[in-house]
Enzyme design. Structure first.
Site, PDB file in Angstrom:
ATOM      1  N   TYR A   1       0.828  -1.198   0.000  1.00 53.17           N
ATOM      2  CA  TYR A   1       0.000   0.000   0.000  1.00 53.17           C
ATOM      3  C   TYR A   1       0.873   1.263   0.000  1.00 53.17           C
ATOM      4  CZ  TYR A   1      -3.938   2.995   1.635  1.00 53.17           C
ATOM      5  OH  TYR A   1      -4.894   3.965   1.788  1.00 53.17           O
ATOM      6  N   HIS A   2       2.023   1.178  -0.648  1.00 53.91           N
ATOM      7  CA  HIS A   2       2.923   2.322  -0.750  1.00 53.91           C
ATOM      8  C   HIS A   2       3.223   2.629  -2.212  1.00 53.91           C
ATOM      9  CE1 HIS A   2       4.491   0.988   3.478  1.00 53.91           C
ATOM     10  NE2 HIS A   2       3.332   1.632   3.557  1.00 53.91           N
ATOM     11  N   ILE A   3       2.199   2.572  -3.057  1.00 53.59           N
ATOM     12  CA  ILE A   3       2.380   2.779  -4.497  1.00 53.59           C
ATOM     13  C   ILE A   3       2.898   4.186  -4.766  1.00 53.59           C
ATOM     14  CG2 ILE A   3       0.799   0.999  -5.296  1.00 53.59           C
ATOM     15  CD1 ILE A   3      -1.415   3.083  -5.371  1.00 53.59           C
TER      16      ILE A   3
END
Length: 674
Positions: free
Chosen positions: A603-605
């Protein structure tokens, strides 16, 4: 015979459960009728709060809150219609429906938690023109809108695709338990050749759709990633983005509640963003720190300071046991500012570009399209998927890709959508012989509403994190992160575990590698703005990325093998994968195989509108975040990162928002103090 106070509690619960505003979200007035077991549990709890028959502190508090604070004849609260979906809808479960409804009602009335009376009031229709239009009210966009509207002569419009933050997500840890809800975009990657093989090469890509963006539902971990990455950005030709340059902007936003512990060299206290440790933690958290010392990993008081390697109880974007996103921090205090308009549930469909100049935007809201002009600039802060997608829909991107989809070319910019990447983690599960001492959900509710302490005031073991070096990049770069999950009461309320312990609770080590080499791409799928783009992350294409995740798994196993943790009899709960049966279970080769099948994104795109000098063929924005070839258009969010930070990205996105606002003010000759 039950006490009169117990009977009063039950009567109030009965009245609440039969009130249509609680049940109507499920389309039924019978879905949350109290059962006999509900009544028995509440009776037992309330009478059990007495000490030798005498009301104690907890008992007196609960009676007081029911008698004096909660007027159940008038269940509505401030901005009741503007608070986003309910916990029941978000959790999407039938279990604990009644309890979640009660919890929601109390949280909405507790201003110190949900701030319902401090929420912004969105506009219905926009003005024809603003000086600045900001697209996206996430971690960066909220900051930019707030900072630009500090100039009373500038009119600012903030456009957010989702609703305001749901009141229930003010409870720490609850957001991480929510998936596939109405505040999620629900993206999936495709054609992954090296990852998510158990899911036919399609990985879930979490992305929030609400004011506050990812900070409305993330784990609230406040980590920056340290000097190396930002100095690397500067070395790539991005002047003004070295660690020395960005540190003042990290500090500018920060209101650190633990300043006496972490010190002022790296932290600030004058900003609006609360940063502090949770008021409580599970006992096992200290055991993990002890294990880290035994394993030789070390313990840090502050991973954002000089000692950025080891395990720590991390600081979070919370305040007194309640979540505080950048939207909460930056927008709620200025909700009466008349030169800032915010429109919610509004999807931006294109940037209007005339003669090489961004002059406005088009957006869709409740069946209507609106066109709004910008006299100065449009700032796109729609996230690492939304920002490149909007540029592509607006005709800015690779010429061949746009023409093949029938989109008129405005500016041939090959890098739009490229350089897309993410951290990847493998979740290693264990069972543990550790009872849950707070086995009563009613006791947890009472303590949280009364004092904002107890198991609902924290995210369980997620507040314990380790930053270690893999040795793959440099010998001392903390490019491995291990975050432990478990003992989170709010996870359990969303069906993520049992409310009571049977002595076999599960904890999960999320073992991740934070310096990926692999790059993917966001591509436009259609001229239709409501059709999702094609998402390809290209996870784990490089052997070093695989080796980094495997190293993180092995570090996790080393931690579990220490005397401190062995005392709790942690047992590996991993089920051997049939696809990896050719390898000895739990061997390095086995983990290499398993990672390709079951590792997930963190969830760190980032990176899809890459910041870089004009000599970089894939650069989309210059070091002042201006889109190449288009006047009056900037991008400011995680998409501009040339290399994702070696940490959770929320803190850096807030910094990017601060940096962007400062640059914009400079370029328009408005004095702004750092």
């Amino acid at each position: 015979m039950y006490s009169r106070s117990s009977q009063m509690l039950i009567q109030i619960m009965l009245d609440m459960s039969n009130t249509p505003n609680i049940c109507e979200s499920q389309g039924s007035t019978s879905c949350c009728r109290i059962t006999t077991s509900d009544i028995e549990a509440a009776y037992s709890f309330l009478d059990g709060t007495r000490t030798n028959g005498t009301p104690n502190r907890l008992h007196r508090f609960l009676i007081a809150i029911l008698q004096m604070e909660y007027n159940y004849g008038s269940p509505e609260t401030c901005n009741a219609g503007l608070l986003g979906p309910s916990l029941v809808n978000l959790c999407n479960v039938t279990s604990y429906y009644f309890f979640l409804s009660i919890l929601e009602t109390f949280v909405r009335r507790k201003q110190a938690i949900a701030q319902t009376c401090e929420r912004i009031t969105p506009i219905r229709t926009p003005d024809a023109e603003y000086n600045f239009i900001v697209v996206g009210g996430g971690a960066a966009g909220s900051v930019i809108a707030a900072r630009l509207s500090e100039n009373p002569f500038w009119k600012v419009l903030l456009i957010e695709a989702g609703p305001d933050e749901p009141a229930g997500l003010s409870i720490p840890g609850l957001g991480s338990a929510i998936s596939r809800s109405s505040i999620e975009w629900g993206y999936q990657s495709i054609n992954e050749n090296y990852a998510c093989l158990s899911s036919n090469g399609s990985c879930p890509i979490p992305a929030a759709k609400a004011l506050g963006g990812g900070m409305a539902k993330n784990a609230m971990i406040y980590l920056r990633g340290g000097p190396f990455i930002f100095d690397q950005w500067a070395a790539m030709g991005n002047e003004g983005w070295s660690w020395e340059d960005v540190l003042p902007f990290f500090k500018k936003s920060e209101n650190n509640g633990d300043i006496d512990s972490v010190g002022r060299e790296y932290h600030g206290t004058d900003g609006p963003l609360f940063v502090e440790r949770f008021p409580s933690k599970p006992l096992l958290a200290n055991v993990i720190l002890e294990a880290a010392e035994e394993a030789g990993f070390g313990v840090s008081n502050d991973l954002n300071g000089n000692d950025n390697i080891g395990f720590a109880i991390v600081q979070t974007t919370s305040h007194h046991g309640a979540r505080r996103s950048s939207a909460a921090a930056f927008l709620r205090p200025i909700r009466h500012r008349t030169n800032l308009h915010i429109t919610l549930n509004s999807t931006c469909t294109r940037v209007i570009i005339e003669n090489g100049q961004a002059v406005g935007v088009e957006y869709y809201k409740v069946g209507n399209f609106y066109t709004v002009r910008a006299s100065k600039e449009v700032i796109v802060s729609a996230g690492a998927i939304g920002s490149p997608h909007l540029l592509l829909l607006s005709g800015v991107g690779p010429e061949e890709d746009l023409k093949s989809k029938g989109i008129d070319l405005v500016e041939d910019l090959p890098g739009v959508g490229c350089n897309f990447h993410d951290h990847m983690i493998y979740q290693v599960a264990f069972t543990v012989n550790e009872p849950d001492v707070y086995d009563s959900k009613w006791a947890a509710l009472a303590e949280y509403i009364g004092f904002q302490t107890g198991p609902l005031s924290n995210s369980g073991l997620t507040q314990v994190a380790g930053a270690l070096s893999s040795g793959i990049t440099t010998p001392d770069l903390p490019d491995i992160h291990i975050v432990i999950e478990g003992f989170c009461k709010s996870f359990e309320l969303c069906g993520m575990g049992a409310l009571g312990s049977d002595g076999k609770r599960e904890i999960v080590f999320s073992a991740g590698y934070e310096h990926p080499k692999c790059r993917g791409k966001i591509s436009v799928a259609s001229p239709d703005p409501f059709e999702y783009p094609s998402i390809w992350v290209n996870y784990l294409c490089d052997p070093d990325d695989v080796a980094g995740v495997v190293r993180a798994i092995e570090y996790s196993l080393e931690l579990v093998n220490t005397p401190a943790i062995k005392a709790y009899n942690l047992t590996l709960a991993e089920t051997p994968l049939e696809a990896c049966s050719n390898y000895t279970f739990a061997s390095t080769k086995y983990w290499e195989c398993a990672v390709h099948h079951n590792a997930i994104g963190e969830y760190h795109i980032s990176g899809s509108c890459k910041m870089g000098p004009s000599s970089d063929p894939l650069a989309v924005v210059d070091p002042r975040l201006r889109v190449y070839g288009i006047q009056g258009l900037r991008v400011a969010d995680a998409s501009i990162m040339p290399q994702v930070t070696i940490a959770n990205t929320a803190a850096s996105c807030v910094m990017i928002g601060e940096r962007a606002a400062h640059m914009i003010k400079q370029d328009w000759n408005y004095t702004d103090a750092i």
